[in-house]
Each structure stands twice: as C-alpha cells, then as structure tokens.
Scaffold this motif. Structure first.
Motif, PDB file in Angstrom:
ATOM      1  N   LEU A  49       0.835  -1.218   0.000  1.00 39.34           N
ATOM      2  CA  LEU A  49       0.000   0.000   0.000  1.00 39.34           C
ATOM      3  C   LEU A  49       0.861   1.256   0.000  1.00 39.34           C
ATOM      4  CD1 LEU A  49      -2.855  -0.953   2.524  1.00 39.34           C
ATOM      5  CD2 LEU A  49      -2.819  -1.187   0.033  1.00 39.34           C
ATOM      6  N   GLU A  52       2.281   1.756  -3.438  1.00 37.12           N
ATOM      7  CA  GLU A  52       1.261   2.314  -4.340  1.00 37.12           C
ATOM      8  C   GLU A  52       1.119   3.824  -4.149  1.00 37.12           C
ATOM      9  OE1 GLU A  52      -1.714  -1.489  -5.032  1.00 37.12           O
ATOM     10  OE2 GLU A  52      -2.398   0.149  -3.778  1.00 37.12           O
ATOM     11  N   VAL A  58      -0.602   0.810  -9.151  1.00 36.01           N
ATOM     12  CA  VAL A  58      -1.486  -0.167  -8.514  1.00 36.01           C
ATOM     13  C   VAL A  58      -0.884  -1.553  -8.702  1.00 36.01           C
ATOM     14  CG1 VAL A  58      -3.764  -1.244  -8.553  1.00 36.01           C
ATOM     15  CG2 VAL A  58      -3.537   1.241  -8.888  1.00 36.01           C
ATOM     16  N   LEU A  59      -0.665  -2.271  -7.620  1.00 36.28           N
ATOM     17  CA  LEU A  59      -0.083  -3.611  -7.707  1.00 36.28           C
ATOM     18  C   LEU A  59      -1.191  -4.654  -7.657  1.00 36.28           C
ATOM     19  CD1 LEU A  59       3.132  -3.408  -5.480  1.00 36.28           C
ATOM     20  CD2 LEU A  59       2.739  -2.607  -7.807  1.00 36.28           C
ATOM     21  N   GLU A  60      -1.150  -5.578  -8.598  1.00 40.52           N
ATOM     22  CA  GLU A  60      -2.149  -6.646  -8.623  1.00 40.52           C
ATOM     23  C   GLU A  60      -1.691  -7.789  -7.719  1.00 40.52           C
ATOM     24  OE1 GLU A  60      -4.800  -5.868 -10.076  1.00 40.52           O
ATOM     25  OE2 GLU A  60      -4.047  -4.145 -11.208  1.00 40.52           O
TER      26      GLU A  60
END
Lengths: 84, 426
Positions: A49, A52, A58-60
């Motif tokens: 978080l 990000e 945005v990390l999947e």
C-alpha cells in the motif's frame, strides 16, 4: 525517476517495517523481505500500500506474489511506471 | 493439589478514564467530587439530543512505549488504546515487568469490550464500499475484533495462559473480574489481568440518543447533567474508557512480596431471563436481588460487615428499582443499609468499561479508607429518599471500611456483582 531515487524511496518505506534488530544497512538488493529482513509477513500488504501511494501505481495480486526481494519490488515498480 | 481454598487478591490497578489517566488521578477526581463530563460541539452539529459525554484525554506521546510507529500510523481503535494504557498501568502498579522476555504460562487475561474499533470500521466500510478492499491494510481485523485489545495487551505482557474478551453490555467489566477470579480459584492460572474497555463518540452513543435514554435538557449545564438518584435525573451521560486490575493467587502475590490492595471475596453472575418485569433493556428485579444476595452469601461475610455499596445507578428510572433491591436484600439479612454511591455523576456511564473503572475506584476506596460522595443528587428522588435518604453521601467521607459490594447491570437483562474486602491475612 532514476534508479537511485526509486531505490531510496523504496528503502525509506522498507525501513519503517524492519524489526528492531535489523538495520537499514542490512538491506541488500537480494534481501528477501520475510526470510532475510525478518519483516512480519502481515506487513507485506502494508508495504504494498505504501509503494502504491509513493509511486502512484497499482499492484495486482500476482505482483504481490512476485514481490519477494527488494530487487523484485524495484523491477515491479519500474515495469508499472513504464506501463503507465 | 492442595484442597485448601485459594484466595484471590488485587495487586495492581489502572484506568484510562474520563478526567483521570491513572488510578491515583481517579482517586483525586472522585474524592473531590469532580466532573469529567463535557459538551461536544460535534454532537451538536450532528443533531444529537444529548450533546454531552466524557472521554479520557490521553496524549499521543503516551502511546509510544506500547505502540511502535507503524501501529500508531493506522491506529484508530480508541478501545485498544484505552485498554493498553489502563492494562499497562495496572501491570506496572503490581510491580510486574512490563515487556518480559519470556512467556508466562501462569498469567492470563480476560479483557472485555463492547464494540471495538468503531472509527477503524468506519474507515474500512468506506474502502470496501468503494471497491478498495485491498487497501484495508494489515491491522483492520486486529483493531476491530472484540478480542483485539486483549490480544494486543497479551503480546506486550507475554501472558501465556487463557486470553479472552468477554462481552455482556454494561456488566462486562464486573463480569471480567469474576471470570478472572474464578479462573484463579480453579487453579488454572496464578495471575490474571482483568478489565474492560469501551469506545465513545457519535457512532457508539448515537443509538442511546435514539432510544431517548440520555438527558436532553442539560446541554448548557454540563456539570449538572449526570444525576444518579436525583429527582431530576433525566438519563445517563455516555462516556468511555477502560479499567484494569491485576488479580493474583494469594500465595503467588505473597511470595513475590507484592503490595496487596484488596481481597476478592465473591462474585455472582445471573440474568433475569427477560421475564418477571425484565426485558432486553430493563432488569428483572427478582434476578437483581438474587445476584446481590448470592454475592453476599458466597462472601462468608454477614451483610452487616459490608460498609459500602457502589451501585450501577446510571441516572435513569432504574435507579429507584435498584435502591429498592439493595434495601430489601440488606433488610432480609437484618443488616443496616450501608452508604451507597454512584461514580456516574462524575464520570458518566462508560458502558462496557463502567464496571472495571468503578471497581478500580472501589479498590481505591478500600486502599484510602474513604467513601466517595455522590454528585448532583442533593434533590434526591423522593422514593430513594424514603428508602435510603441518609445513606446517600453528598461529599466524600473518610471512615473505616472493611468490605464493599458493587453491582453492574446490562442490556440483555444480565447482572454481575462483586465483593472486595480490605486486605488482612486472617
């Protein structure tokens, strides 16, 4: 953002999560967050978080699974920034 | 195993209460008949009928010894903070090591809660509704589970015995003390940190405001608003905080040379079954009497040896019924009714935390040999005046004090009652 800046920003985040007996000097590119740096695995989600927020990406889920070492994190961030 | 009856003693106390961030400060506040209730402009803006309440005014720097920077960053669970501050005070007050290296399998915990982490939940609901569940972070569960406070404290203290959080509305704190004491009496642990925590603010207090059980005509008369036993009582003023006690097996306490503040003699838990006048919100008067009577009978004392009553007494119409119960049970036992007090006139009603905060105050009364006075009941309710008029002290009074009985009642028609005795070896 150049590589050094990126690394510096990442280390600033990681530093927050290091246990008391691990210093920021112990952190190497190859360091595994959980095994080498002894970071609580629950905190990996918080590191994601922070990453990000810091890098505006945005990390999947699969990115998170692949983020085992400092080097992994840097390459994922680099790729995300390039894709953006 | 010895068949001798185990004795349970109180060796440490702590609070994080409105107007008092330590057990000593709570003594000063109650002794001087002080007021911790304030007006909250936030409640006014939100159209609350009752815009009053009371909260512990802790400082951020008090958290640093117990919550690292990471925890502090996302910490929104006030109930955890109250629990940790009161629990650590009690533990240190008992002369015990705050952050031991080793786990102690003989030390356990029952630390109750009403609702925990309301502000954290609020933040979480918003994230979830926006499809951002992945942004909740790693501590949302820990900050909002009922056992979050006990879990966190147990980690700080290395407690390795039973760790749990009870919940029984406004009797939670008194129940926690009974559960912990019973556990020691059964030989299952030598030391128990017991207590309870309750959060405050609009999301917790709002439901009570909607039930119209809070006073609406005192918003500009803050220090007169909470009026247990008064003819002009208009409802309870909501508050919050936490109280904690260290209970120990007598032999364990004596061996380590601990200071003993009081002995736990007995406790009873029952429910009115929401029958015979009892309901989800009002106690069955017969069950209240049964609970008090059983506590006295189990204590081994004659009722005449009990010198003080600390009631539940919230400043609602329940006060008259409660005084009738005390009066009748003491009369049955051919004992004079001892002085009666309520600390809710000073602190408001701390809901799930009321029992534990008030039991800490009861230990203080035994320790200092004083009965605290009541606030805001010079105009006693006429029925209370008739039953117990001269038993309701207006100001604090130093006197010899052997034993105190305390009761707490909660929504769901649940009751809890405890007797503490001044410490003496015989």
């Amino acid at each position: 953002m150049d590589k050094n800046e990126m690394q510096e920003s990442l280390l600033k985040i990681v530093k927050l999560y290091l246990p008391e007996d691990v210093s920021i000097e112990d952190v190497q590119l190859k360091s595994n967050f959980i095994q080498d740096l002894n970071i609580n695995s629950a905190h990996l989600v918080d590191i994601v978080l922070d990453v990000e927020d810091e890098f505006g990406v945005v990390l999947e889920n699969e990115d998170m699974d692949g983020m085992q070492t400092v080097e992994d994190a840097l390459s994922i961030i680099t790729k995300k920034l390039e894709d953006a | 195993m010895s068949t001798r009856k185990r004795r349970v003693v109180v060796t440490g106390i702590g609070v994080c209460a409105p107007g008092a961030l330590s057990a000593d400060a709570l003594h000063d506040l109650l002794l001087s008949n002080g007021n911790a209730i304030e007006h909250f402009p936030e409640l006014q803006e939100l159209n609350f009928g009752c815009q009053l309440g009371a909260k512990p005014a802790y400082q951020e720097e008090m958290l640093a010894p117990y919550f690292d920077k990471l925890w502090q960053r996302g910490l929104k669970s006030a109930g955890m903070v109250y629990a940790v501050l009161s629990g650590m005070e009690a533990w240190k007050n008992a002369g015990l090591e705050a952050r031991p290296e080793q786990r102690d399998p003989q030390a356990g915990m029952v630390f109750g809660a009403g609702v925990l982490g309301v502000d954290k939940l609020y933040e979480a609901f918003a994230q979830v509704d926006q499809g951002n569940v992945r942004r909740l972070g790693s501590t949302t569960v820990l900050q909002t589970m009922t056992s979050g406070a006990s879990a966190y404290l147990a980690g700080l203290l290395g407690c390795g015995n039973r760790i749990s959080a009870n919940s029984s509305a406004c009797s939670t704190g008194t129940e926690a003390v009974i559960l912990g004491a019973d556990w020691i009496k059964q030989g299952k642990a030598k030391r128990m940190l017991v207590g309870s925590t309750s959060e405050g603010g609009p999301y917790v207090w709002g439901g009570f405001d909607a039930m119209r059980v809070l006073p609406r005509s005192f918003n500009d008369k803050v220090d007169q608003a909470s009026r247990p036993m008064s003819a002009t009582a208009a409802g309870f003023v909501p508050s919050c905080g936490a109280g904690a006690l260290v209970l120990e097996d007598l032999d364990t306490a004596t061996e380590r040379g601990a200071t003993i503040y009081a002995e736990y003699l007995s406790g009873s838990l029952n429910a009115g079954g929401q029958r015979e006048g009892g309901s989800l919100t009002a106690p069955n008067p017969k069950a209240v009497r049964d609970c008090i009577r059983e506590t006295i009978n189990k204590s081994g004392l004659n009722a005449s040896e009990i010198n003080a009553i600390n009631g539940h007494l919230t400043a609602t119409k329940g006060d008259v019924a409660e005084i009738a119960a005390w009066t009748e049970v003491f009369a049955e036992q051919q004992a004079n009714l001892p002085p009666i007090n309520s600390f809710k006139g000073h602190l408001g009603h701390a809901l799930a935390a009321s029992g534990s905060i008030e039991l800490v105050a009861c230990v203080n009364q035994l320790k200092h040999q004083v009965i605290y006075g009541n606030r805001n009941c010079v105009d006693l309710h006429p029925e209370i005046a008739e039953m117990a008029g001269d038993r309701v002290l207006q100001t604090s009074r130093y006197q010899s004090l052997e034993a105190i009985i305390k009761a707490s009642f909660g929504f769901g028609d649940v009751n809890a009652s405890v007797i503490f005795k001044k410490w003496s070896m015989d």
